[in-house]
Scaffold this motif. Structure first.
Motif, PDB file in Angstrom:
ATOM      1  N   GLY A 177      99.964  42.397  38.474  1.00 46.60           N
ATOM      2  CA  GLY A 177      98.639  42.422  39.701  1.00 46.60           C
ATOM      3  C   GLY A 177      98.620  44.010  40.221  1.00 46.60           C
ATOM      4  N   HIS A 178      98.905  44.776  39.080  1.00 41.71           N
ATOM      5  CA  HIS A 178      98.583  46.145  39.217  1.00 41.71           C
ATOM      6  C   HIS A 178      97.321  46.700  38.659  1.00 41.71           C
ATOM      7  N   ARG A 179      96.639  47.847  38.848  1.00 43.77           N
ATOM      8  CA  ARG A 179      95.561  48.567  38.336  1.00 43.77           C
ATOM      9  C   ARG A 179      95.926  48.853  37.002  1.00 43.77           C
ATOM     10  N   LEU A 180      94.956  49.008  36.022  1.00 46.42           N
ATOM     11  CA  LEU A 180      95.165  49.279  34.843  1.00 46.42           C
ATOM     12  C   LEU A 180      94.338  50.593  34.343  1.00 46.42           C
ATOM     13  N   ARG A 181      94.648  51.661  33.488  1.00 49.00           N
ATOM     14  CA  ARG A 181      94.025  52.554  33.210  1.00 49.00           C
ATOM     15  C   ARG A 181      93.946  52.242  31.511  1.00 49.00           C
ATOM     16  N   ILE A 182      92.464  52.224  30.905  1.00 44.67           N
ATOM     17  CA  ILE A 182      92.670  52.150  29.607  1.00 44.67           C
ATOM     18  C   ILE A 182      91.503  53.140  29.122  1.00 44.67           C
ATOM     19  N   HIS A 183      91.979  53.563  27.718  1.00 46.00           N
ATOM     20  CA  HIS A 183      91.033  54.185  27.014  1.00 46.00           C
ATOM     21  C   HIS A 183      90.222  53.452  25.994  1.00 46.00           C
ATOM     22  N   TYR A 184      88.889  53.250  26.354  1.00 48.18           N
ATOM     23  CA  TYR A 184      88.294  52.016  25.839  1.00 48.18           C
ATOM     24  C   TYR A 184      87.083  52.921  24.990  1.00 48.18           C
ATOM     25  N   GLU A 185      86.859  52.071  23.819  1.00 50.39           N
ATOM     26  CA  GLU A 185      85.939  52.448  22.786  1.00 50.39           C
ATOM     27  C   GLU A 185      85.006  51.485  22.718  1.00 50.39           C
ATOM     28  N   PRO A 209      92.901  44.351  36.225  1.00 49.06           N
ATOM     29  CA  PRO A 209      93.071  43.169  35.335  1.00 49.06           C
ATOM     30  C   PRO A 209      92.843  41.956  36.027  1.00 49.06           C
ATOM     31  N   ILE A 210      92.294  40.650  35.420  1.00 44.58           N
ATOM     32  CA  ILE A 210      92.180  39.489  35.941  1.00 44.58           C
ATOM     33  C   ILE A 210      93.003  38.515  35.124  1.00 44.58           C
ATOM     34  N   GLY A 211      92.793  38.654  33.768  1.00 46.09           N
ATOM     35  CA  GLY A 211      93.610  37.609  32.924  1.00 46.09           C
ATOM     36  C   GLY A 211      93.280  38.145  31.421  1.00 46.09           C
ATOM     37  N   LEU A 212      94.080  37.365  30.304  1.00 43.91           N
ATOM     38  CA  LEU A 212      93.902  37.628  29.173  1.00 43.91           C
ATOM     39  C   LEU A 212      93.213  36.458  28.408  1.00 43.91           C
ATOM     40  N   ASP A 254     100.779  51.906  39.482  1.00 42.26           N
ATOM     41  CA  ASP A 254     101.299  51.512  40.520  1.00 42.26           C
ATOM     42  C   ASP A 254     100.641  50.785  41.580  1.00 42.26           C
ATOM     43  N   GLU A 255      99.268  51.176  41.873  1.00 46.36           N
ATOM     44  CA  GLU A 255      98.478  50.535  42.812  1.00 46.36           C
ATOM     45  C   GLU A 255      98.012  49.187  42.386  1.00 46.36           C
ATOM     46  N   ALA A 256      97.946  48.186  43.686  1.00 41.17           N
ATOM     47  CA  ALA A 256      97.792  46.926  43.390  1.00 41.17           C
ATOM     48  C   ALA A 256      96.408  46.641  43.058  1.00 41.17           C
ATOM     49  N   ALA A 257      96.153  45.820  42.207  1.00 37.42           N
ATOM     50  CA  ALA A 257      94.902  45.591  41.725  1.00 37.42           C
ATOM     51  C   ALA A 257      93.983  44.785  42.856  1.00 37.42           C
ATOM     52  N   GLN A 258      92.775  44.873  42.843  1.00 34.49           N
ATOM     53  CA  GLN A 258      92.075  44.102  43.847  1.00 34.49           C
ATOM     54  C   GLN A 258      91.394  43.171  43.339  1.00 34.49           C
ATOM     55  N   ARG A 259      91.985  41.999  43.373  1.00 36.08           N
ATOM     56  CA  ARG A 259      91.598  40.460  42.794  1.00 36.08           C
ATOM     57  C   ARG A 259      92.148  39.571  43.498  1.00 36.08           C
ATOM     58  N   PRO A 260      91.509  38.144  43.414  1.00 36.80           N
ATOM     59  CA  PRO A 260      92.045  37.084  44.316  1.00 36.80           C
ATOM     60  C   PRO A 260      93.633  36.954  43.730  1.00 36.80           C
ATOM     61  N   ASP A 261      94.112  36.328  44.911  1.00 32.63           N
ATOM     62  CA  ASP A 261      95.538  35.844  44.365  1.00 32.63           C
ATOM     63  C   ASP A 261      95.665  34.697  43.138  1.00 32.63           C
ATOM     64  N   THR A 262      94.575  33.705  43.246  1.00 32.09           N
ATOM     65  CA  THR A 262      94.374  32.723  42.024  1.00 32.09           C
ATOM     66  C   THR A 262      93.320  32.905  41.255  1.00 32.09           C
ATOM     67  N   VAL A 263      93.186  32.414  40.081  1.00 31.50           N
ATOM     68  CA  VAL A 263      91.980  32.574  39.289  1.00 31.50           C
ATOM     69  C   VAL A 263      91.948  31.353  38.331  1.00 31.50           C
ATOM     70  N   ASP A 264      90.798  30.821  38.220  1.00 30.96           N
ATOM     71  CA  ASP A 264      90.675  29.849  36.845  1.00 30.96           C
ATOM     72  C   ASP A 264      89.837  30.411  35.627  1.00 30.96           C
ATOM     73  N   LEU A 265      90.850  30.805  34.931  1.00 31.23           N
ATOM     74  CA  LEU A 265      90.136  31.685  33.645  1.00 31.23           C
ATOM     75  C   LEU A 265      89.174  30.686  32.803  1.00 31.23           C
ATOM     76  N   ASP A 266      89.542  29.510  32.752  1.00 35.04           N
ATOM     77  CA  ASP A 266      88.539  28.837  31.990  1.00 35.04           C
ATOM     78  C   ASP A 266      87.017  28.907  32.723  1.00 35.04           C
ATOM     79  N   ARG A 267      87.217  28.826  34.009  1.00 35.79           N
ATOM     80  CA  ARG A 267      85.689  28.913  34.669  1.00 35.79           C
ATOM     81  C   ARG A 267      85.167  30.365  34.505  1.00 35.79           C
ATOM     82  N   ALA A 268      85.768  31.303  34.758  1.00 29.61           N
ATOM     83  CA  ALA A 268      85.674  32.717  34.699  1.00 29.61           C
ATOM     84  C   ALA A 268      85.075  33.089  33.317  1.00 29.61           C
ATOM     85  N   TRP A 269      85.604  32.572  32.145  1.00 27.56           N
ATOM     86  CA  TRP A 269      85.272  32.631  31.035  1.00 27.56           C
ATOM     87  C   TRP A 269      83.976  32.142  30.565  1.00 27.56           C
ATOM     88  N   ARG A 270      83.798  30.749  31.030  1.00 28.63           N
ATOM     89  CA  ARG A 270      82.561  30.205  30.747  1.00 28.63           C
ATOM     90  C   ARG A 270      81.316  30.981  31.874  1.00 28.63           C
TER      91      ARG A 270
END
Length: 324
Positions: free
Chosen positions: A157-165, A178-181, A213-229
């Motif tokens: 549940g931590h924030r993530l720094r990415i080098h994205y192309e 980050p929410i999920g994979l 180290d910083e906590a991610a700003q996200r809900p405690d629970t997630v429905d990944l299937d619904r989020a993906w849809r």
């Protein structure tokens, strides 16, 4: 890491009997020299392992040797949860953990059931590397160090720094929550938030990753299937779409419709062919998709797409118009 490997060595020898150092090295994805050092460590620890020389030699355990193993570690338990897709485990950097976990599970079975399960497993093959047309499946290659960093941030549940192309853009550093994979057809995605906006990132386009180290700003629970849809629906309805009027042989309608984003209207022509108003993601998607069905589909509009297909067909005809 080495303790887990030593346990895997013992389990492999218990379940398969005598094995060569080379075979053990391939199973554990280490060098033969590492296997030999591990064997010395096992012997020094009192594990009754011995070596037999010769053409059919190898390492083996004394008969009836029993192990008292601890439970699954975190990654092994996680790997079992995604074991429904072996490629999913590989894509998320859990392939070796899955192999180790399965060894422990098999070892824990009663002897009779263990033999039955091993025989049954030989009768099942899930997601082979090639299909019946010998087309090789090529999963995305993502460095394990990057996947591990992303995975840790997702679970912690931590924030993530990415080098994205991004496609067609120079790589750029971004900080996300980050929410999920998600894995779809051997492609991995990171679902995240950037500020108040939802974002989806291809794992293979992440060039570097750093868990913060910083906590991610996200809900405690997630429905990944619904989020993906939801994200899939937004993807299909947003952006600069390409509308196309196309005639299709009804015998091949499903193949054509399977490559479009949406069918807005449909009617039958006098000759029995179907006239469809469809939408593609963009111009490149439209040209690529229609070309796959060029033998049983005809674009009526727009003219730029007819011209692009004509030019492509002319190039192919020129290339194959004379014998080699």
């Amino acid at each position: 890491m080495r303790a887990d490997r030593l346990v895997s060595l013992v389990l492999l020898l218990r379940q398969r009997g005598r094995m060569t150092a080379d075979s053990l090295a391939r199973e554990l994805e280490v060098s033969t020299r590492t296997v030999l050092r591990d064997m010395e460590a096992l012997s020094a620890a009192g594990v009754p392992v011995y070596a037999e020389r010769g053409r059919h030699g190898g390492f083996a355990l004394l008969p009836d040797f029993q192990t008292a193993l601890t439970g699954l570690n975190h990654d092994e338990a996680l790997a079992l949860l995604v074991a429904g897709s072996r490629r999913g485990a590989q894509l998320f950097g859990l392939g070796s953990a899955l192999a180790s976990a399965m060894l422990k599970v098999v070892d824990a079975l009663p002897e009779g059931l263990r033999d039955t399960a091993a025989g049954a497993a030989q009768r099942l093959l899930v997601d082979p590397e090639t299909d019946l047309l010998s087309r090789r499946v090529a999963p995305e290659e993502v460095p394990e160090s990057i996947v591990a960093e992303v995975r840790r941030a997702v679970f912690a549940g931590h924030r993530l720094r990415i080098h994205y192309e991004a496609v067609g853009r120079a790589p750029k550093w971004r900080t996300v929550d980050p929410i999920g994979l998600v894995t779809v057809r051997d492609q991995g995605y990171l679902l995240a938030k950037r500020g108040a906006e939802d974002r989806t990132y291809r794992l293979c386009r992440i060039l570097a990753a750093e868990e913060l180290d910083e906590a991610a700003q996200r809900p405690d629970t997630v429905d990944l299937d619904r989020a993906w849809r939801d994200r899939n629906a937004r993807f299909r309805t947003g952006g600069d779409r390409s509308a196309v009027l196309i005639r299709v042989d009804p015998a091949h309608r499903e193949q054509v419709v399977g490559t479009v984003l949406a069918v807005r209207a449909e009617e039958a022509d006098a000759d029995g062919w179907l006239r469809l108003n469809v939408e593609f993601q963009d111009a490149r998607h439209a040209e690529w998709a229609v070309w796959q069905h060029v033998m049983y589909a005809e674009v009526l509009a727009p003219q730029w797409l007819r011209t692009a297909l004509h030019d492509r067909a002319a190039m192919v005809a020129s290339r194959y118009g004379t014998p080699t």
